[in-house]
Scaffold this motif. Structure first.
Motif, PDB file in Angstrom:
ATOM      1  N   CYS A 245      38.098  19.256   6.708  1.00 15.61           N
ATOM      2  CA  CYS A 245      39.396  19.677   7.247  1.00 15.61           C
ATOM      3  C   CYS A 245      39.210  20.939   8.088  1.00 15.61           C
ATOM      4  O   CYS A 245      38.806  21.976   7.571  1.00 15.61           O
ATOM      5  CB  CYS A 245      40.394  19.940   6.124  1.00 15.61           C
ATOM      6  SG  CYS A 245      41.974  20.544   6.768  1.00 15.61           S
ATOM      7  N   LYS A 246      39.524  20.803   9.367  1.00 13.31           N
ATOM      8  CA  LYS A 246      39.379  21.928  10.309  1.00 13.31           C
ATOM      9  C   LYS A 246      40.370  23.034   9.990  1.00 13.31           C
ATOM     10  O   LYS A 246      40.139  24.198  10.265  1.00 13.31           O
ATOM     11  CB  LYS A 246      39.681  21.415  11.728  1.00 13.31           C
ATOM     12  CG  LYS A 246      38.446  21.249  12.568  1.00 13.31           C
ATOM     13  CD  LYS A 246      38.708  21.142  14.058  1.00 13.31           C
ATOM     14  CE  LYS A 246      39.915  20.336  14.488  1.00 13.31           C
ATOM     15  NZ  LYS A 246      39.785  19.767  15.832  1.00 13.31           N
ATOM     16  N   GLU A 247      41.508  22.642   9.433  1.00 12.22           N
ATOM     17  CA  GLU A 247      42.597  23.579   9.188  1.00 12.22           C
ATOM     18  C   GLU A 247      42.264  24.542   8.045  1.00 12.22           C
ATOM     19  O   GLU A 247      42.288  25.757   8.198  1.00 12.22           O
ATOM     20  CB  GLU A 247      43.841  22.768   8.795  1.00 12.22           C
ATOM     21  CG  GLU A 247      45.055  22.857   9.645  1.00 12.22           C
ATOM     22  CD  GLU A 247      45.009  23.804  10.809  1.00 12.22           C
ATOM     23  OE1 GLU A 247      44.542  23.353  11.882  1.00 12.22           O
ATOM     24  OE2 GLU A 247      45.432  24.971  10.678  1.00 12.22           O
ATOM     25  N   CYS A 248      41.910  23.965   6.863  1.00 16.73           N
ATOM     26  CA  CYS A 248      41.757  24.814   5.667  1.00 16.73           C
ATOM     27  C   CYS A 248      40.321  24.857   5.153  1.00 16.73           C
ATOM     28  O   CYS A 248      40.050  25.476   4.132  1.00 16.73           O
ATOM     29  CB  CYS A 248      42.707  24.357   4.560  1.00 16.73           C
ATOM     30  SG  CYS A 248      42.208  22.824   3.781  1.00 16.73           S
ATOM     31  N   PRO A 266      43.759  16.705   1.002  1.00 18.93           N
ATOM     32  CA  PRO A 266      44.608  16.844  -0.180  1.00 18.93           C
ATOM     33  C   PRO A 266      45.151  18.264  -0.345  1.00 18.93           C
ATOM     34  O   PRO A 266      46.137  18.475  -1.052  1.00 18.93           O
ATOM     35  CB  PRO A 266      43.686  16.477  -1.343  1.00 18.93           C
ATOM     36  CG  PRO A 266      42.307  16.649  -0.833  1.00 18.93           C
ATOM     37  CD  PRO A 266      42.351  16.435   0.645  1.00 18.93           C
ATOM     38  N   GLU A 267      44.560  19.237   0.311  1.00 18.06           N
ATOM     39  CA  GLU A 267      45.000  20.632   0.188  1.00 18.06           C
ATOM     40  C   GLU A 267      46.132  20.961   1.154  1.00 18.06           C
ATOM     41  O   GLU A 267      47.106  21.606   0.781  1.00 18.06           O
ATOM     42  CB  GLU A 267      43.832  21.596   0.440  1.00 18.06           C
ATOM     43  CG  GLU A 267      42.716  21.498  -0.574  1.00 18.06           C
ATOM     44  CD  GLU A 267      43.136  21.967  -1.969  1.00 18.06           C
ATOM     45  OE1 GLU A 267      44.159  22.663  -2.086  1.00 18.06           O
ATOM     46  OE2 GLU A 267      42.428  21.604  -2.936  1.00 18.06           O
ATOM     47  N   CYS A 268      45.974  20.526   2.434  1.00 19.19           N
ATOM     48  CA  CYS A 268      46.981  20.964   3.422  1.00 19.19           C
ATOM     49  C   CYS A 268      47.634  19.818   4.189  1.00 19.19           C
ATOM     50  O   CYS A 268      48.500  20.047   5.027  1.00 19.19           O
ATOM     51  CB  CYS A 268      46.361  21.964   4.396  1.00 19.19           C
ATOM     52  SG  CYS A 268      45.184  21.215   5.524  1.00 19.19           S
ATOM     53  N   GLY A 269      47.187  18.574   3.920  1.00 23.21           N
ATOM     54  CA  GLY A 269      47.830  17.426   4.565  1.00 23.21           C
ATOM     55  C   GLY A 269      47.382  17.158   5.995  1.00 23.21           C
ATOM     56  O   GLY A 269      47.854  16.208   6.632  1.00 23.21           O
ATOM     57  N   GLU A 270      46.467  17.982   6.527  1.00 21.42           N
ATOM     58  CA  GLU A 270      45.953  17.729   7.886  1.00 21.42           C
ATOM     59  C   GLU A 270      45.060  16.498   7.884  1.00 21.42           C
ATOM     60  O   GLU A 270      44.591  16.057   6.834  1.00 21.42           O
ATOM     61  CB  GLU A 270      45.129  18.935   8.359  1.00 21.42           C
ATOM     62  CG  GLU A 270      45.937  20.050   8.994  1.00 21.42           C
ATOM     63  CD  GLU A 270      46.668  19.614  10.263  1.00 21.42           C
ATOM     64  OE1 GLU A 270      46.013  18.969  11.106  1.00 21.42           O
ATOM     65  OE2 GLU A 270      47.860  19.924  10.391  1.00 21.42           O
TER      66      GLU A 270
END
Ligand code: SAM
Length: 381
Positions: A245-248, A266-270
């Motif tokens: 995940c690039k976001e988180c 599963p953490e941030c939905g990205e």
């Protein structure tokens, strides 16, 4: 030719002088690969001792002949060494360097690498593949040729493909999708190992990774080759995908080619980005690397300090989880400045997680702590 003379280990080599390190040189020699060759000496000696008999070696891309000549000259228990190169001029210098070191039981060959392997099935205990750029086109023939319980050494210098600077070359050469993350050198090594495993499996052979390292502009693998279709099926369970995940900065590994891969974080939905297929099994063998470190006491190697540093780092990495976190990337995402590395390690361990350094990056952390836990720890420090 004006000759250049160099010494590595206990061996003296001569070749035509050339102003730069380049594949255009009449005979190729790269001084930056001395560490790679020194480590090879230790790996092959360790392998020889484990086998406890004479080993026959194939130096498939000889160049000046420095590998084959050094292997015969500096490793105990070596039987026959075959040095191959497609260039006739390289062959002349390979013979010259064999003579220069007063060695016997070495033969020089002038074939295309794949042809040479195909014609010598099952003859070698060690096959060393050290080509220009990618080893990919030669691995099928290596899979065909390699005997049971042999050692396959593979260098790749096309790191930008393996690390995913551009996707297409990696897909083309390794049939795998790379991803340029902060741990892309590890992904690259795993893509290379995965490709070797998949290629060898066609010949009902499988691999165990004894040592792998990414150094400067190249990657190097030491693979123990084993035989058997059942074993190979079992071993291919180590092939899989990394989702990132690039976001988180969350990531997860999924073993198995036919596995279902999650597409959202599963953490941030990205949306998750996948790399693979790649090797998710061990990439460092603790026992083998420990023996190599011990073996270094018996050898005279110019890169001794550097190689011990590297081997010890690889040793620590064994049995740790795939991928690592990059302290600076996490701190950047949290908009905080990076705490001291030692403090971070202590605190992660205090929280009950494993935590080790990695040879892939000086600011990398290999840990089983989940990303949110690491973020909380970093925020508090
Ligand atoms: N192993 C050498 C060392 O440690 O210094 C360097 C080898 S150099 C990177 C690659 C060599 O492969 C060159 O000498 C080149 O002539 C040879 N070569 C290129 N294509 C080949 C092929 N298809 N079959 C055999 N040799 C080849």
């Amino acid at each position: 030719y004006k000759l250049k003379t160099i010494e590595e280990g206990l061996t003296k080599i001569e070749f035509p002088e050339y102003e730069k390190v380049s594949s255009d040189a009449p005979v190729f020699y790269n001084p930056h690969m001395e560490l790679n060759r020194d480590i090879s000496i230790l790996a092959l000696q360790t392998f020889q001792k484990e086998q406890n008999r004479e080993i026959d070696i194939c130096d498939l891309f000889g160049g000046s002949g420095i590998r084959g000549v050094r292997y015969k000259n500096e490793i105990d228990g070596v039987g026959h060494v075959s040095i191959n190169d497609i260039s006739e001029l390289a062959n002349e210098f390979e013979q010259h360097n064999v003579n220069l070191n007063n060695l016997e039981d070495i033969s020089i060959h002038n074939h295309d690498a794949s042809m040479f392997l195909r014609q010598n099935r099952g003859k070698f205990d060690v096959i060393d593949i050290d080509p220009f750029g990618t080893p990919s086109p030669f691995l099928d023939s290596a899979g065909y040729c390699a005997r049971r319980e042999s050692l396959l050494c593979v260098t790749a210098t096309d790191t930008s493909a393996l690390c995913g600077t551009y996707k297409e070359p990696c897909i083309r050469k390794y049939n795998s999708k790379p991803y340029k993350s902060e741990y892309c050198h590890e992904t690259g090594i795993r893509i290379l190992a995965g490709f070797c495993a998949l290629t060898l499996s066609k010949y009902a052979k499988c691999i165990e990774v004894l040592l792998s390292h990414s150094t400067e502009h190249y990657m190097r693998l030491y693979l123990k080759v084993k035989k058997g279709s059942k074993r190979s099926d079992e071993s291919l369970k180590n092939i899989g995908y990394i989702s990132h995940c690039k976001e988180c900065l969350y990531r997860e590994c999924n073993k198995g080619l036919a596995t279902s891969i999650p597409d959202t974080c599963p953490e941030c939905g990205e949306k998750l980005i996948q790399a693979g297929p790649l090797w998710l099994g061990e990439i460092q063998n603790k026992d083998f690397i420990s023996k190599m470190i011990k073996e270094s006491e018996n050898k005279k190697l110019n890169s001794q300090n550097q190689l011990l540093k590297l081997l010890n780092a690889c040793l620590i990495e064994s049995e740790s989880p795939a991928t690592f976190y990059d302290v600076h990337s996490i701190c950047r995402s949290l908009k905080i400045s990076a705490p001291k590395l030692d403090l971070i390690f202590d605190e992660i361990r205090n929280n009950g997680f494993e935590c080790e350094k990695t040879h892939f990056s000086p600011i990398g952390i290999k840990t089983n702590a989940p990303i949110n836990k690491i973020k909380n720890i970093l925020k508090k420090l």
